[in-house]
Design a protein around this motif. Structure first.
Motif, PDB file in Angstrom:
ATOM      1  N   GLU A 115       1.470   1.954 -15.428  1.00 14.74           N
ATOM      2  CA  GLU A 115       2.436   2.004 -14.285  1.00 14.74           C
ATOM      3  C   GLU A 115       2.028   0.505 -13.940  1.00 14.74           C
ATOM      4  OE1 GLU A 115       1.702   5.449 -11.569  1.00 14.74           O
ATOM      5  OE2 GLU A 115       0.623   6.321 -13.514  1.00 14.74           O
ATOM      6  N   ASN A 116       2.537   0.251 -12.302  1.00 18.48           N
ATOM      7  CA  ASN A 116       2.763  -0.618 -12.053  1.00 18.48           C
ATOM      8  C   ASN A 116       1.173  -1.488 -11.264  1.00 18.48           C
ATOM      9  OD1 ASN A 116       2.750  -3.143  -9.228  1.00 18.48           O
ATOM     10  ND2 ASN A 116       4.792  -2.740 -10.139  1.00 18.48           N
ATOM     11  N   GLU A 117       0.716  -2.541 -11.824  1.00 23.45           N
ATOM     12  CA  GLU A 117      -0.517  -3.007 -11.703  1.00 23.45           C
ATOM     13  C   GLU A 117      -1.149  -3.011 -10.482  1.00 23.45           C
ATOM     14  OE1 GLU A 117      -4.038  -5.995 -13.122  1.00 23.45           O
ATOM     15  OE2 GLU A 117      -2.401  -5.081 -14.611  1.00 23.45           O
ATOM     16  N   SER A 118      -0.156  -3.771  -9.854  1.00 28.69           N
ATOM     17  CA  SER A 118      -0.221  -3.778  -7.952  1.00 28.69           C
ATOM     18  C   SER A 118      -0.297  -2.560  -7.680  1.00 28.69           C
ATOM     19  CB  SER A 118       0.589  -4.807  -7.324  1.00 28.69           C
ATOM     20  OG  SER A 118       1.746  -4.460  -7.860  1.00 28.69           O
ATOM     21  N   GLN A 119       0.518  -1.429  -8.143  1.00 31.55           N
ATOM     22  CA  GLN A 119       0.780  -0.442  -6.906  1.00 31.55           C
ATOM     23  C   GLN A 119      -0.918   0.246  -6.934  1.00 31.55           C
ATOM     24  OE1 GLN A 119       4.359   1.226  -7.837  1.00 31.55           O
ATOM     25  NE2 GLN A 119       5.710   0.196  -6.951  1.00 31.55           N
ATOM     26  N   LEU A 120      -1.137  -0.045  -8.244  1.00 34.08           N
ATOM     27  CA  LEU A 120      -2.134   1.151  -8.567  1.00 34.08           C
ATOM     28  C   LEU A 120      -3.694   0.942  -7.959  1.00 34.08           C
ATOM     29  CD1 LEU A 120      -1.846   1.706 -12.698  1.00 34.08           C
ATOM     30  CD2 LEU A 120      -1.875   3.490 -11.013  1.00 34.08           C
ATOM     31  N   LYS A 121      -3.700  -0.996  -8.287  1.00 33.53           N
ATOM     32  CA  LYS A 121      -5.105  -1.227  -7.369  1.00 33.53           C
ATOM     33  C   LYS A 121      -4.606  -1.093  -6.032  1.00 33.53           C
ATOM     34  CE  LYS A 121      -5.646  -5.110 -10.929  1.00 33.53           C
ATOM     35  NZ  LYS A 121      -5.924  -6.788 -11.017  1.00 33.53           N
ATOM     36  N   ASN A 122      -3.865  -1.308  -5.270  1.00 37.88           N
ATOM     37  CA  ASN A 122      -3.125  -0.969  -3.993  1.00 37.88           C
ATOM     38  C   ASN A 122      -4.164   0.839  -3.712  1.00 37.88           C
ATOM     39  OD1 ASN A 122      -2.035  -3.562  -3.079  1.00 37.88           O
ATOM     40  ND2 ASN A 122       0.028  -3.113  -3.150  1.00 37.88           N
ATOM     41  N   LYS A 123      -3.694   1.623  -4.655  1.00 38.59           N
ATOM     42  CA  LYS A 123      -4.044   3.188  -4.445  1.00 38.59           C
ATOM     43  C   LYS A 123      -5.885   3.127  -4.850  1.00 38.59           C
ATOM     44  CE  LYS A 123       0.337   5.293  -5.880  1.00 38.59           C
ATOM     45  NZ  LYS A 123       0.564   6.177  -7.800  1.00 38.59           N
ATOM     46  N   LEU A 124      -6.169   2.322  -5.159  1.00 41.45           N
ATOM     47  CA  LEU A 124      -7.988   2.504  -5.394  1.00 41.45           C
ATOM     48  C   LEU A 124      -7.899   1.646  -4.462  1.00 41.45           C
ATOM     49  CD1 LEU A 124      -8.425   1.075  -8.753  1.00 41.45           C
ATOM     50  CD2 LEU A 124      -9.024   3.022  -8.337  1.00 41.45           C
ATOM     51  N   PHE A 125      -7.614   1.042  -3.680  1.00 37.99           N
ATOM     52  CA  PHE A 125      -8.218   0.590  -2.505  1.00 37.99           C
ATOM     53  C   PHE A 125      -8.139   1.132  -1.005  1.00 37.99           C
ATOM     54  CE2 PHE A 125      -7.825  -1.754   1.687  1.00 37.99           C
ATOM     55  CZ  PHE A 125      -8.429  -3.024   1.717  1.00 37.99           C
ATOM     56  N   ASP A 126      -7.272   2.095  -1.069  1.00 39.63           N
ATOM     57  CA  ASP A 126      -6.755   2.817   0.102  1.00 39.63           C
ATOM     58  C   ASP A 126      -7.544   4.208  -0.394  1.00 39.63           C
ATOM     59  OD1 ASP A 126      -4.721   1.689   0.880  1.00 39.63           O
ATOM     60  OD2 ASP A 126      -2.866   2.961   0.048  1.00 39.63           O
ATOM     61  N   LEU A 127      -7.773   4.639  -2.049  1.00 34.65           N
ATOM     62  CA  LEU A 127      -8.837   5.234  -2.025  1.00 34.65           C
ATOM     63  C   LEU A 127     -10.444   5.395  -1.806  1.00 34.65           C
ATOM     64  CD1 LEU A 127      -8.257   6.342  -5.360  1.00 34.65           C
ATOM     65  CD2 LEU A 127      -8.007   8.450  -3.364  1.00 34.65           C
ATOM     66  N   GLN A 128     -10.850   4.458  -2.185  1.00 40.65           N
ATOM     67  CA  GLN A 128     -11.762   3.614  -1.162  1.00 40.65           C
ATOM     68  C   GLN A 128     -12.057   3.752   0.234  1.00 40.65           C
ATOM     69  OE1 GLN A 128     -11.418  -0.128  -3.661  1.00 40.65           O
ATOM     70  NE2 GLN A 128     -14.017  -0.412  -4.206  1.00 40.65           N
ATOM     71  N   VAL A 129     -11.168   2.895   0.902  1.00 44.84           N
ATOM     72  CA  VAL A 129     -11.133   3.407   2.194  1.00 44.84           C
ATOM     73  C   VAL A 129     -11.237   4.575   2.827  1.00 44.84           C
ATOM     74  CG1 VAL A 129     -10.087   2.962   4.432  1.00 44.84           C
ATOM     75  CG2 VAL A 129      -9.636   1.536   2.378  1.00 44.84           C
ATOM     76  N   ASN A 130     -10.789   5.677   2.214  1.00 41.36           N
ATOM     77  CA  ASN A 130     -10.732   7.282   2.634  1.00 41.36           C
ATOM     78  C   ASN A 130     -12.033   7.861   2.086  1.00 41.36           C
ATOM     79  OD1 ASN A 130      -8.564   7.054   3.305  1.00 41.36           O
ATOM     80  ND2 ASN A 130      -6.819   7.393   1.587  1.00 41.36           N
ATOM     81  N   LEU A 131     -12.368   7.003   0.709  1.00 46.63           N
ATOM     82  CA  LEU A 131     -14.215   7.440   0.497  1.00 46.63           C
ATOM     83  C   LEU A 131     -15.143   7.329   1.146  1.00 46.63           C
ATOM     84  CD1 LEU A 131     -13.564   7.493  -3.516  1.00 46.63           C
ATOM     85  CD2 LEU A 131     -14.605   9.212  -1.842  1.00 46.63           C
ATOM     86  N   ASN A 132     -14.915   5.952   1.130  1.00 45.69           N
ATOM     87  CA  ASN A 132     -15.675   5.559   2.431  1.00 45.69           C
ATOM     88  C   ASN A 132     -16.055   6.549   3.716  1.00 45.69           C
ATOM     89  OD1 ASN A 132     -16.540   3.549   1.180  1.00 45.69           O
ATOM     90  ND2 ASN A 132     -15.769   1.545   1.434  1.00 45.69           N
ATOM     91  N   ALA A 133     -14.859   6.319   4.165  1.00 43.92           N
ATOM     92  CA  ALA A 133     -14.630   7.279   5.388  1.00 43.92           C
ATOM     93  C   ALA A 133     -15.193   8.850   5.232  1.00 43.92           C
ATOM     94  CB  ALA A 133     -13.140   7.411   6.427  1.00 43.92           C
ATOM     95  N   THR A 134     -15.153   9.814   4.682  1.00 42.79           N
ATOM     96  CA  THR A 134     -15.771  10.615   3.808  1.00 42.79           C
ATOM     97  C   THR A 134     -16.954  10.771   3.843  1.00 42.79           C
ATOM     98  OG1 THR A 134     -13.008  11.195   2.799  1.00 42.79           O
ATOM     99  CG2 THR A 134     -15.337  12.330   2.645  1.00 42.79           C
ATOM    100  N   HIS A 135     -17.487   9.684   3.292  1.00 43.45           N
ATOM    101  CA  HIS A 135     -18.698   9.610   3.177  1.00 43.45           C
ATOM    102  C   HIS A 135     -19.644   9.521   3.851  1.00 43.45           C
ATOM    103  CE1 HIS A 135     -18.371   7.990  -1.323  1.00 43.45           C
ATOM    104  NE2 HIS A 135     -18.335   9.199  -1.640  1.00 43.45           N
ATOM    105  N   GLU A 136     -18.571   9.064   5.258  1.00 44.59           N
ATOM    106  CA  GLU A 136     -19.687   8.646   6.437  1.00 44.59           C
ATOM    107  C   GLU A 136     -19.750   9.662   7.356  1.00 44.59           C
ATOM    108  OE1 GLU A 136     -22.409   6.726   8.539  1.00 44.59           O
ATOM    109  OE2 GLU A 136     -20.871   5.653   6.863  1.00 44.59           O
TER     110      GLU A 136
END
Length: 491
Positions: free
Chosen positions: A195-216
């Motif tokens: 798949e499009n690599e840039s889109q996947l990397k953007n998804k990874l970034f969004d997931l990291q943001v959501n995970l950090n908020a959930t962890h906190e």
């Protein structure tokens, strides 16, 4: 399809959001019913408004933080209502008063997420002050009942806190499982480059943001209460799972795969990489199964097919070396060995979580003392210097407060100049959709437009009795308001 739909409904009914919505609805409806029975509906409607305003500040966290947040939201809503209602009869007094209030209330968002929702309650109080204007002592009586509404909701929130907190922790852990599983899955897709690599990397970034908020959020829920008295078995289970989930994410982030190197070395030999990718997908699927078990409160089914997949990965490395031959195969073999080590470590972490599911009663006592638990929580600093440091156009919150103030003053000015009916609807729309970021503001604008069109279509439906039509519109408008507010809070 029907099964998935029913599962979504079941998940919603078990969510903390549903329980909170029932709590808020109960807190709003009871005063209305009492007001109807006692023929003092206007006063009890003010109590319901107080519940509506302060409920936005009731976000996951310790009972102490929630209580303080609700009380501050009630105080701000009460004071804002008195000031705006007193100044509304003089345009020369109202405009500067609105400017100071809107900017000041918006500006307290510099103190974090909970403060931003308290700010939202204050802004809504300003808007609703234009809906029903009072004079004389009625101003203070109405504001007093709004404050009583805040105290009434605080009482309900305190009573239901243990039940709500339990659901919030379960839902937080479920989200954590699902987000972490998706994070691992996307890393596998990146290795395939399908798949499009840039889109996947953007998804990874969004997931990291959501995970950090959930962890906190989970840190505060798990580590701020009942630390000195130890943990129950159920609480211990939640803490153990949370610790392992953090380890799984950190292990994944600490072992970044060289996707370009994988694509370069195995572009035409994907059969050697496929066993590794299949194992990554199965690990993520296993975490999804854990999420489902956590959500439903059921038992986790045993799986014995993951270890054989590790053996297939080892065989793939041997087959690659035999086909390509050393020393040419050295770089690719080393890359596959590193990938195998990473996946073995992840599998061990997942097995650790499985043991918590299978045999909680035999776990050693796990807990943190209050002082130790605080080390893992990001403490919000409420120093007055934060306000001074952010008082410049370099601060996004300062710029947002300034933009919101100007927009609301212009909206009120336009509505007043053209003598529009219910001018406060303009202010309500501005409060709901304007956010510090342009992208989120744009999205909210679209959703607000869709909601307005749907609400207008419903309110224009034909009714045989004109009085029924009036009552229907009066019933729908508050629902649209509440839906807009709830939707914006979730975003």
């Amino acid at each position: 399809m029907i099964k998935n739909f029913l599962q979504k409904i079941q998940s919603f009914l078990k969510s903390s959001d549903f329980l909170k919505s029932v709590l808020v609805t109960f807190g709003i409806v009871v005063p209305v019913l009492i007001g109807i029975q006692t023929d003092h509906l206007p006063y009890f409607l003010s109590i319901s408004i107080g519940v509506f305003l302060t409920s936005s500040s009731d976000v996951p966290g310790s009972l102490k933080h929630k209580s303080i947040g609700i009380l501050i939201a009630a105080a701000i809503a009460t004071v804002a209502t008195i000031i705006v209602t007193s100044a509304v009869f003089s345009i020369w007094l109202l405009i500067p008063t609105m400017a100071l209030l809107i900017f000041g209330i918006s500006y307290i968002s510099v103190y974090g997420f909970r403060a931003s929702l308290i700010s939202f309650a204050g802004l809504l109080a300003i808007v609703l002050s234009f809906a029903h204007q009072q004079i004389g002592s009625e101003i203070f009586i109405n504001a007093m009942f709004i404050g009583i509404g805040g105290i009434w909701y605080l009482l309900l929130s305190t009573i239901f806190h243990p039940f709500l907190q339990k659901r919030q922790i379960n839902n937080g852990l479920t989200d954590c499982f699902q987000l972490t599983a998706e994070y691992i899955r996307i890393r596998g897709k990146l290795a395939l480059a399908s798949e499009n690599e840039s889109q996947l990397k953007n998804k990874l970034f969004d997931l990291q943001v959501n995970l950090n908020a959930t962890h906190e959020s989970l840190r505060e829920l798990l580590l701020t209460e009942k630390q000195s008295s130890g943990f129950s078995n159920y609480k211990r289970k939640q803490l153990l799972i949370f610790i392992e989930l953090i380890d799984i994410l950190e292990l994944s982030m600490a072992n970044p795969a060289n996707y370009e190197q994988i694509n370069r070395l195995f572009k035409n030999q994907l059969l050697f990489v496929n066993p590794f990718i299949e194992l990554i997908f199965e690990l993520s699927n296993r975490m999804d199964q854990m999420a489902e078990a956590m959500q439903k409160g059921g038992k986790l089914a045993h799986r014995h097919d993951l270890e054989p997949m590790i053996e297939k990965c080892r065989e793939s490395i041997q087959a690659y070396v035999q086909e390509v031959k050393l020393p040419k195969a050295r770089e690719g073999a080393l890359l596959l060995h590193n990938l195998l080590d990473y996946e073995e470590n992840q599998l061990q972490k997942i097995h650790s979580v499985e043991r918590v599911f299978y045999d909680l009663e035999n776990q050693n006592q796990v807990g943190l003392k209050a002082k130790e638990g605080k080390k893992f929580i990001s403490q919000q600093d409420y120093d007055f210097n934060i306000l001074k440091e952010n008082f410049s156009f370099k601060s996004p919150i300062f710029k947002h407060a300034a933009r919101l103030t100007i927009a609301m003053l212009l909206g009120y000015g336009i509505g007043t100049y053209f003598s529009l009916q219910n001018t406060y609807w303009i202010l309500l729309t501005i409060v709901v959709i304007m956010r510090p970021g342009y992208t989120l503001t744009k999205e909210r604008s679209k959703h607000r437009l869709y909601g307005t069109l749907i609400g207008a279509a419903i309110s224009r439906c034909d009714c045989s009795d004109h009085s029924k039509h009036i009552r229907l519109r009066g019933f729908i408008h508050p629902i649209i308001d509440f839906g807009s507010k709830f939707y914006s809070e979730k975003l």
